[in-house]
Design a protein around this motif. Structure first.
Motif, short mmCIF file in Angstrom:
data_model
loop_
_atom_site.label_atom_id
_atom_site.label_comp_id
_atom_site.label_asym_id
_atom_site.label_seq_id
_atom_site.Cartn_x
_atom_site.Cartn_y
_atom_site.Cartn_z
N LYS A 99 0.84 -1.20 0.00
CA LYS A 99 0.00 0.00 0.00
C LYS A 99 0.88 1.25 0.00
O LYS A 99 2.00 1.23 0.49
CB LYS A 99 -0.88 0.04 1.25
CG LYS A 99 -1.74 -1.20 1.46
CD LYS A 99 -3.06 -1.03 0.80
CE LYS A 99 -3.96 -2.19 1.16
NZ LYS A 99 -4.51 -2.85 0.02
N PHE A 100 0.35 2.34 -0.55
CA PHE A 100 1.01 3.63 -0.48
C PHE A 100 -0.04 4.74 -0.48
O PHE A 100 -1.16 4.54 -0.91
CB PHE A 100 2.01 3.82 -1.62
CG PHE A 100 1.37 4.08 -2.97
CD1 PHE A 100 1.28 5.37 -3.46
CD2 PHE A 100 0.85 3.04 -3.73
CE1 PHE A 100 0.69 5.62 -4.69
CE2 PHE A 100 0.26 3.28 -4.96
CZ PHE A 100 0.18 4.58 -5.44
N HIS A 101 0.36 5.90 0.05
CA HIS A 101 -0.53 7.06 0.08
C HIS A 101 -0.48 7.76 -1.28
O HIS A 101 0.61 8.04 -1.79
CB HIS A 101 -0.11 8.05 1.16
CG HIS A 101 -0.47 7.61 2.53
ND1 HIS A 101 -0.76 8.48 3.53
CD2 HIS A 101 -0.59 6.37 3.09
CE1 HIS A 101 -1.05 7.83 4.64
NE2 HIS A 101 -0.94 6.54 4.39
N LEU A 102 -1.62 8.07 -1.81
CA LEU A 102 -1.70 8.80 -3.07
C LEU A 102 -0.86 10.07 -3.03
O LEU A 102 -0.14 10.38 -3.97
CB LEU A 102 -3.16 9.15 -3.39
CG LEU A 102 -3.41 10.10 -4.55
CD1 LEU A 102 -2.88 9.52 -5.85
CD2 LEU A 102 -4.89 10.44 -4.66
N SER A 103 -0.89 10.77 -1.91
CA SER A 103 -0.18 12.05 -1.80
C SER A 103 1.33 11.90 -1.93
O SER A 103 2.03 12.85 -2.29
CB SER A 103 -0.52 12.75 -0.49
OG SER A 103 -0.19 11.93 0.61
N SER A 104 1.86 10.71 -1.67
CA SER A 104 3.31 10.52 -1.75
C SER A 104 3.84 10.64 -3.18
O SER A 104 5.01 10.94 -3.38
CB SER A 104 3.72 9.18 -1.13
OG SER A 104 3.25 8.10 -1.93
N ILE A 105 2.99 10.42 -4.17
CA ILE A 105 3.45 10.52 -5.56
C ILE A 105 3.97 11.93 -5.86
O ILE A 105 4.96 12.10 -6.58
CB ILE A 105 2.33 10.14 -6.55
CG1 ILE A 105 1.90 8.70 -6.33
CG2 ILE A 105 2.79 10.33 -8.00
CD1 ILE A 105 0.67 8.29 -7.13
N GLY A 106 3.33 12.93 -5.30
CA GLY A 106 3.79 14.30 -5.51
C GLY A 106 5.19 14.52 -4.95
O GLY A 106 6.01 15.21 -5.55
N LEU A 107 5.48 13.92 -3.81
CA LEU A 107 6.82 14.02 -3.22
C LEU A 107 7.83 13.30 -4.10
O LEU A 107 8.95 13.78 -4.29
CB LEU A 107 6.82 13.44 -1.81
CG LEU A 107 5.86 14.11 -0.83
CD1 LEU A 107 5.84 13.37 0.49
CD2 LEU A 107 6.21 15.58 -0.63
N HIS A 108 7.45 12.16 -4.63
CA HIS A 108 8.34 11.43 -5.52
C HIS A 108 8.67 12.26 -6.76
O HIS A 108 9.82 12.34 -7.18
CB HIS A 108 7.72 10.09 -5.95
CG HIS A 108 7.54 9.14 -4.83
ND1 HIS A 108 6.72 8.05 -4.93
CD2 HIS A 108 8.05 9.09 -3.58
CE1 HIS A 108 6.74 7.37 -3.80
NE2 HIS A 108 7.54 7.99 -2.96
N MET A 109 7.64 12.87 -7.36
CA MET A 109 7.87 13.65 -8.58
C MET A 109 8.81 14.83 -8.35
O MET A 109 9.49 15.28 -9.27
CB MET A 109 6.54 14.12 -9.16
CG MET A 109 5.78 13.02 -9.84
SD MET A 109 4.48 13.70 -10.87
CE MET A 109 3.67 12.22 -11.43
N ALA A 110 8.87 15.32 -7.13
CA ALA A 110 9.72 16.46 -6.81
C ALA A 110 11.13 16.05 -6.38
O ALA A 110 11.94 16.89 -6.01
CB ALA A 110 9.07 17.28 -5.70
#
Length: 187
Positions: A99-110
């Motif tokens: 599982k992962f939090h949807l919001s973490s994708i934004g941190l990954h992209m940055a």
């Protein structure tokens, strides 16, 4: 690699099948590219999620790897191999929830961990990657950006996840790493 760019205590850096989670989130990997439209749709969803989390809403949690029953003819080889490693007996662990939090994708992209590889020099860099790994580009990019001393070893026929646990690949990699660290950490 990212930490070594600014931490002089790191005397030598080595990776085996490096994975740039930022680039993977922004652009995808071989066989599973991310288009500009996909990236924008994702960031719109992430922005909405950040706003909702700020207002106290429970975070959206998604599966990292789809169940086999949900695979389609478009399910890429990297996802299938990741499933084989992380969700089956090869590497599964009861505490790994997939599982992962949807919001973490934004941190990954940055996250841009390879942008300042040149700052590691004059400390040595060793990159080991599989010839058939969808992630080979990350080791190649790191190598291109790093300054000397540096070495890129591409293991013939190896995929990303095979480098994790296939004895015929792991053994030689451990020997290479041992020689590398013995040379550079004994100084």
């Amino acid at each position: 690699m990212h930490e070594a760019q600014d931490d002089p205590r790191v005397k030598a850096v080595a990776t085996v099948v490096a994975y740039d989670i930022g680039d993977a989130a922004r652009n995808g990997i071989a066989g599973a590219q991310v288009t500009a439209e996909m990236r924008q749709t994702t960031m719109n969803a992430v922005a909405k999620e950040w706003t909702e989390e700020e207002s106290g809403k429970k975070p959206v949690v998604l599966p990292l790897l789809p169940d086999k029953k949900d695979w389609t003819d478009k399910t890429d080889a990297f996802t299938k191999e990741a499933y084989s490693y992380y969700r089956e007996s090869r590497g599964a662990h009861p505490n790994a929830t997939n599982k992962f939090h949807l919001s973490s994708i934004g941190l990954h992209m940055a996250y841009y961990p390879l942008d300042h590889m040149e700052k590691i020099s004059p400390r040595p860099v060793l990159l080991i990657a599989g010839e058939k790994a969808q992630t080979l580009k990350f080791s190649q990019q790191a190598y291109e950006r790093a300054q000397k001393p540096k070495e890129l070893v591409v293991v013939p026929g190896a995929t990303h996840f095979a480098m994790y646990d296939k004895p015929e690949l792991v053994g030689p990699n451990i020997e290479k790493l041992s020689t590398f660290f013995a040379k550079y950490l004994s100084k």
